[in-house]
Design an enzyme around this catalytic site. Sequence first.
Site, PDB file in Angstrom:
ATOM      1  N   ILE A   1       0.836  -1.215   0.000  1.00 36.32           N
ATOM      2  CA  ILE A   1       0.000   0.000   0.000  1.00 36.32           C
ATOM      3  C   ILE A   1       0.867   1.260   0.000  1.00 36.32           C
ATOM      4  O   ILE A   1       0.433   2.331   0.417  1.00 36.32           O
ATOM      5  CB  ILE A   1      -0.980   0.020   1.188  1.00 36.32           C
ATOM      6  CG1 ILE A   1      -0.242  -0.092   2.530  1.00 36.32           C
ATOM      7  CG2 ILE A   1      -2.007  -1.087   1.056  1.00 36.32           C
ATOM      8  CD1 ILE A   1      -1.144   0.077   3.745  1.00 36.32           C
ATOM      9  N   GLY A   2       2.106   1.078  -0.496  1.00 38.74           N
ATOM     10  CA  GLY A   2       3.060   2.180  -0.492  1.00 38.74           C
ATOM     11  C   GLY A   2       4.093   2.034   0.592  1.00 38.74           C
ATOM     12  O   GLY A   2       4.990   2.865   0.727  1.00 38.74           O
TER      13      GLY A   2
ATOM     14  N   ARG B   1      15.171  -5.910  13.799  1.00 33.46           N
ATOM     15  CA  ARG B   1      16.093  -5.696  12.679  1.00 33.46           C
ATOM     16  C   ARG B   1      15.369  -4.958  11.557  1.00 33.46           C
ATOM     17  O   ARG B   1      14.215  -5.234  11.266  1.00 33.46           O
ATOM     18  CB  ARG B   1      16.632  -7.024  12.160  1.00 33.46           C
ATOM     19  CG  ARG B   1      17.567  -7.734  13.111  1.00 33.46           C
ATOM     20  CD  ARG B   1      18.033  -9.052  12.526  1.00 33.46           C
ATOM     21  NE  ARG B   1      18.880  -8.873  11.355  1.00 33.46           N
ATOM     22  CZ  ARG B   1      18.624  -9.396  10.154  1.00 33.46           C
ATOM     23  NH1 ARG B   1      17.522 -10.122   9.954  1.00 33.46           N
ATOM     24  NH2 ARG B   1      19.450  -9.198   9.151  1.00 33.46           N
TER      25      ARG B   1
ATOM     26  N   GLY C   1       7.365  -4.629  13.063  1.00 33.87           N
ATOM     27  CA  GLY C   1       6.795  -3.705  12.080  1.00 33.87           C
ATOM     28  C   GLY C   1       7.110  -2.260  12.403  1.00 33.87           C
ATOM     29  O   GLY C   1       7.328  -1.900  13.558  1.00 33.87           O
ATOM     30  N   VAL C   2       7.129  -1.401  11.358  1.00 33.40           N
ATOM     31  CA  VAL C   2       7.399   0.025  11.569  1.00 33.40           C
ATOM     32  C   VAL C   2       6.306   0.936  11.016  1.00 33.40           C
ATOM     33  O   VAL C   2       6.408   2.154  11.127  1.00 33.40           O
ATOM     34  CB  VAL C   2       8.762   0.443  10.959  1.00 33.40           C
ATOM     35  CG1 VAL C   2       9.899  -0.344  11.562  1.00 33.40           C
ATOM     36  CG2 VAL C   2       8.752   0.280   9.446  1.00 33.40           C
TER      37      VAL C   2
ATOM     38  N   GLU D   1       3.034   1.555  11.865  1.00 35.02           N
ATOM     39  CA  GLU D   1       2.157   2.301  12.777  1.00 35.02           C
ATOM     40  C   GLU D   1       2.935   3.199  13.741  1.00 35.02           C
ATOM     41  O   GLU D   1       2.489   4.285  14.095  1.00 35.02           O
ATOM     42  CB  GLU D   1       1.295   1.332  13.611  1.00 35.02           C
ATOM     43  CG  GLU D   1       0.820   0.097  12.887  1.00 35.02           C
ATOM     44  CD  GLU D   1      -0.354   0.333  11.975  1.00 35.02           C
ATOM     45  OE1 GLU D   1      -1.135   1.251  12.239  1.00 35.02           O
ATOM     46  OE2 GLU D   1      -0.496  -0.422  10.994  1.00 35.02           O
TER      47      GLU D   1
END
Length: 770
Positions: free
Chosen positions: A484-485, A647, A722-723, A725
């Site tokens: 989604i980009g 990581r 994950g990054v 949010e």
Amino acid sequence: MTDLIPELRAPSAPEGTGRVRAGMPVSRVDGRDKVTGAAKYAAEHEADDLSYGVVVSGTVAKGRIKQLDVSAALAAPGVIEVLTHENRPKMRSLDIAWKDMTAPGGSPFRPLYSDRVFYSGQPIALVVAETFEEARHAAALVRVTYDVEQHETNMLDNLHMAYKPRPMKAGFTPPSSKGDFDKAWQAAPVKVESEFYNGVEHHNPMEMFASTVIYGEDGHLTIYDKTQSSQNSRWFVSHGFGLSKDKVTVRNPYVGGAFGSGLRPQYQLPLAVMAAQKLKRSVRVVLTRQQMFSFGHRPETWQKLKLAAGQDGKLQGIYHEAVHETSRLEDYVEVVVNWSGQLYACENIELGYKLVAQDRYSPIDMRAPGAAHGVQALEIAMDELAYKLEMDPLELRLLNYAETNPLDGKPYSTKELRQCYLQGAERFGWKDRPLAPRSMRDGDELVGWGMATGIWDSLVMVARVSAVLHADGRLVVSSAATDIGTGTYTAMSIIAAEAMGLPMERVTFQLGDSTLPMAPIEGGSSHVATVGSGVAGACDKLKATLLKLAQQLPDSAFKGLKPKEVDFEDGAIQPHGKPEQAVQLSALLAQAGKERVEEKFLMTPQMLKQRKYVRAVHSAVFCEVRVNEKLGMVRVTRVVDAVAAGRIISGKTAASQIVGGVVWGISQALHEETHTDHRLGRFMNHNYAEYHIAANADIHDIDVIFVEEDDRIVSKQLGVKGVGEIGIVGVAAAISNAIFHATGKRLRSTPITPDKILLGDQEVPLQQRG
């Protein structure tokens, strides 16, 4: 067998990209397609028999359609059909048939299902014509009369009607509590009690929602849909219309932003399917910018927060209550208050969460749902407490640092938040900050420094991945993931290239097709940990297969070697440390007489192990603002965001995600709110001109730090988190705290508009803020 789908454009890195390693700042592999226009979005796919649908939106908030006069529309040039609840194709009636994979509890909205009107802007008809212009003209000719009923859209006037979500209906686990907060509150020498309000926000990605349904000769539907999951959209269509999933293929190779708005299929999809089925021809339906305000949004939220502490600053009690809106049809829930039970060490914690049903469309997840508001309230309250104690805000947070999860005592899978504080403060220059408000000035502007903590869940789900090595040395890796980009194409290509020792340009990652191996919905910052781990797993299996082939070579140097004793480098396999014995992978397949070698991997979380830990990504946000009190203007001139997210696979796109989140946090803090005229029950500023978002002039220096972290509990294969949010979480609070440091005015509602700077938050009643 999974291979490149001819109709699906899967980008690869340009020649010369070469060897890559995790963390490198690799440019997007899809970047060239996007800037040259080669990338096709949902509304850009053609068919010889393509027709165009335009949605007619309702104008009342509650009631029934009394009469729909479509005669003038049908008589207009080029019009083929006008679909309404009276002539639509057959739809399934049971709620379960219309629940997509992320649906909350309740009864999903179904467009054109009946004469009932549930909210203002609801689609009530679809005009289909030979051209878009003809359909748009005819849509304006549809006349509707209603039996209007009394509606309610003012949440703040109805807080007394708030109810606890029903766990069985909403799929909701109530927030936990521990200890005795009331007793701690009564005994505490230092107390903070505050209320917070956040207005409605809309996602508004640049690409508007669209569905192009290509009707095949055999009735097969190939659908190009703006969605965060091709397989979720296929599920929705096949179940709702009673079609075999083999009769429906959904593709979304390129998505022009979504931010959560594409987690659920939006109403243009079933409308386009209805029209294609009825007409037995291809149909495209694109929503207008105004109609982008007629479905899910970040919910309006009210919060109350109390902090009890000793004179030494140690927290003795935390109370956090939240109320937000939902629709009459569904119980949409968010984890607004849960974060207050995770961030700081405390023995007495009480958390509460309620909903108020309104005559609106159901809210939907928006970047960092729940945390964007809940963490904001907690972090402003912590800043208030620091000032009551005459203590530095960072010192207060370090004093109450939680080494284990406060609510249940579980250890963290990894937690480098302390390093986020220390590295962020050092980069920002926090040690030079004077404690007293209104102590820094530059010309006509007051200068303030504020900070806040960020937290978000580290999610990992189930996915399947296929990896195919071709005889020419080209690797194709496939999963029905979505980009989604966020950089999914790039991150997955890096993982595969590094694992197989191939240059990036020899690797193609294929996504965005419902026929590919199963992948979860792209949401919750879970794709790299989930699909990425699947890519690593598939490549490991492929390497093991290639080693077996190498061991079968005449006079093989690989006989008896285990997978960990060989290296894959520069498109070849070699015994560890012996490049002179390397065998090119293309030569290996040629000697084995194989055109291709394929392996598949099922990625499943380590559920039993993970349950023993709290898994989260953390950040520390430091912010500088400059405030012109005479004009009420705020400029955010500097942000340092230190993030611990495991990581980092794709250094460039990961940093871009954090920067984008910070930009949105600035927008949330100072600009964004959708206003309702409660007399009409209608959102009024439904356009880019009046729905204010941060523009280029609002954005200045943003510095991103990735603190070193490796989490093998969240991701055994990669050590990632994950990054997507975390970039927004804490930003609005840091800005609010910086404004207090600059002006001495405590502002607790968003957006912080000039009137609040001039009057102060307490001079703006809650009823007027809604």
